[in-house]
Design an enzyme around this catalytic site. Structure first.
Site, PDB file in Angstrom:
ATOM      1  CG  ASP A  34      -1.931   1.102   1.435  1.00  0.00           C
ATOM      2  OD1 ASP A  34      -2.541   1.187   2.423  1.00  0.00           O
ATOM      3  OD2 ASP A  34      -1.964   1.902   0.310  1.00  0.00           O
ATOM      4  CG  ASP A 218      -3.305   4.605  -2.313  1.00  0.00           C
ATOM      5  OD1 ASP A 218      -4.652   5.032  -1.495  1.00  0.00           O
ATOM      6  OD2 ASP A 218      -2.832   3.643  -1.909  1.00  0.00           O
TER       7      ASP A 218
HETATM    8  O1  LIG Z   1      -6.120   4.749   2.804  1.00  0.00           O
HETATM    9  C1  LIG Z   1      -5.949   5.110   1.563  1.00  0.00           C
HETATM   10  C2  LIG Z   1      -6.219   6.354   0.757  1.00  0.00           C
HETATM   11  C3  LIG Z   1      -5.175   7.495   1.384  1.00  0.00           C
HETATM   12 CL1  LIG Z   1      -5.797   8.912   0.827  1.00  0.00          CL
HETATM   13  N1  LIG Z   1      -5.084   4.215   0.805  1.00  0.00           N
HETATM   14  N2  LIG Z   1      -4.669   3.026   1.425  1.00  0.00           N
HETATM   15  C4  LIG Z   1      -5.484   1.904   1.662  1.00  0.00           C
HETATM   16  N3  LIG Z   1      -5.256   0.940   2.419  1.00  0.00           N
HETATM   17  C5  LIG Z   1      -6.542   0.042   2.510  1.00  0.00           C
HETATM   18  C6  LIG Z   1      -7.429   0.933   2.065  1.00  0.00           C
HETATM   19  N4  LIG Z   1      -6.927   2.062   1.604  1.00  0.00           N
END
Ligand SMILES: O=C(CCCl)NNC1=[NH+]CCN1
Length: 326
Positions: A34, A218
């Site tokens: 991530d 992301d």
């Molecule tokens: O949380 C975010 C957005 C950041 Cl702006 N991305 N990462 C992620 N990991 C699990 C769900 N989403």
């Protein structure tokens, strides 16, 4: 040293999970890499059995190299509302043949329902910047931050694919994984993300609109989220599309032929094929779009729907991010 690990897509390419080995003897868990967060956390024996069902997990007491990081806790919430929290152990973590001997392993004591039901992963590895790590009272470093000293170059690359396995590489750029040249954008890491300014967009064969779009790259977000005006302009070219409150975003007839989406990175035109923008079936004969509005999120996100069309270089040394056709 240099390393490479396979990235396997879950259903509809919702996420990409990679094998990570933790502790001694090693337990290998599929973790969601991530670049939108900075905590390495795993399902653990400290979870209630009900929250562990369907998951493999880390048992610190079974690892001869595990040491409690006394007094440290973590508690993370993600953009999609999911979250987890727990305590921290220092242990060995190996990814793609690269071992960090003293990695902060955040062991979950509680996880939200999204993680319980998502049996594709048993935790996450954050690859964003240390400033947004949630460990308290002291930050802990990301795995990549700890591994950098072993790497010839402070880079990792993402080579995600639609509907099939791709890979992440560490410490080198494999020129066989892309065509043409890599175009770089400067990263503003002030918010802890791989954040940069895209140079504009185009819908299908339409004119390119030059405008600065502040985005983050992301891998932990599935879809593309852009400003409402851009998204509206895109779906104006999709007959029968609508922004559905009940579906939670733009939907269209599954029979629709979707235009491509071009995102500018400097002078490079990154093209997402129209087929990538039909994300998944909704209800009936409608399908859910891979491009959605960023309204309510507070920033624009280039998630997996975009990233899987590109070869991406994340250079933490400068920092800068590079893109080339995958
Ligand atoms: O949380 C975010 C957005 C950041 Cl702006 N991305 N990462 C992620 N990991 C699990 C769900 N989403």
């Amino acid at each position: 040293a240099q390393g490479s690990v396979t990235a396997s897509p879950s259903q509809y390419d919702g996420e990409y999970d990679c094998p990570v080995t933790v502790g001694t003897p090693g337990v290998t868990l599929p973790l969601d890499f991530d670049t939108g967060s900075s905590d390495l956390w795993v399902f653990s024996s400290e979870l209630p059995a009900s929250e562990r069902s369907g998951h493999a997990y880390y048992t610190s007491s079974s690892s001869s190299t595990s040491k409690l990081d006394s007094g440290e806790t973590w508690d993370i919430s993600y953009g999609d509302g999911s979250g987890a929290e727990g305590n921290i152990y220092i242990d060995k973590v190996t990814i793609g043949g690269i071992t960090v001997t003293s990695q902060a392993v955040e062991a979950a004591e509680s996880v939200s329902s999204e993680f319980v039901s998502d049996t594709s992963n048993d935790g996450l590895v954050g690859f964003a910047f240390d400033s947004i790590n949630t460990a308290s009272p002291n930050h802990v470093q990301t795995w990549f931050g700890n591994a950098e000293a072993q790497l010839a170059s402070p880079v990792f690359t993402a080579n995600l694919k639609k509907g099939k396995a791709g890979n992440y590489n560490f410490g080198y750029i494999d020129s066989s994984e892309y065509t043409g040249s890599i175009t770089y954008a400067t990263i503003n890491s002030a918010n802890g993300f791989w954040e940069f300014s895209a140079s504009g967009y185009a819908v299908g064969s339409g004119a390119f609109s030059s405008q600065s779009i502040d985005v983050i790259a992301d891998t932990g977000t599935t879809l593309i989220y852009l400003p409402a005006a851009i998204v509206k302009a895109y779906y104006a070219k999709v007959s029968g599309s609508s922004n559905s409150a009940s579906a939670g975003g733009y939907i269209f007839p599954c029979s629709a032929t979707l235009p491509s989406l071009t995102i500018g990175i400097g002078s490079y035109k990154a093209v997402v094929p129209g087929t990538f923008l039909n994300y998944a079936p909704n209800t009936g004969s409608t399908c859910f779009g891979g491009l959605q509005s960023n309204a309510g999120i507070g920033l624009s996100i280039l998630g997996d729907v975009f990233l899987k069309s590109q070869f991406v270089v994340f250079n933490q040394g400068v920092p800068k991010i590079g893109f080339a056709p995958g």
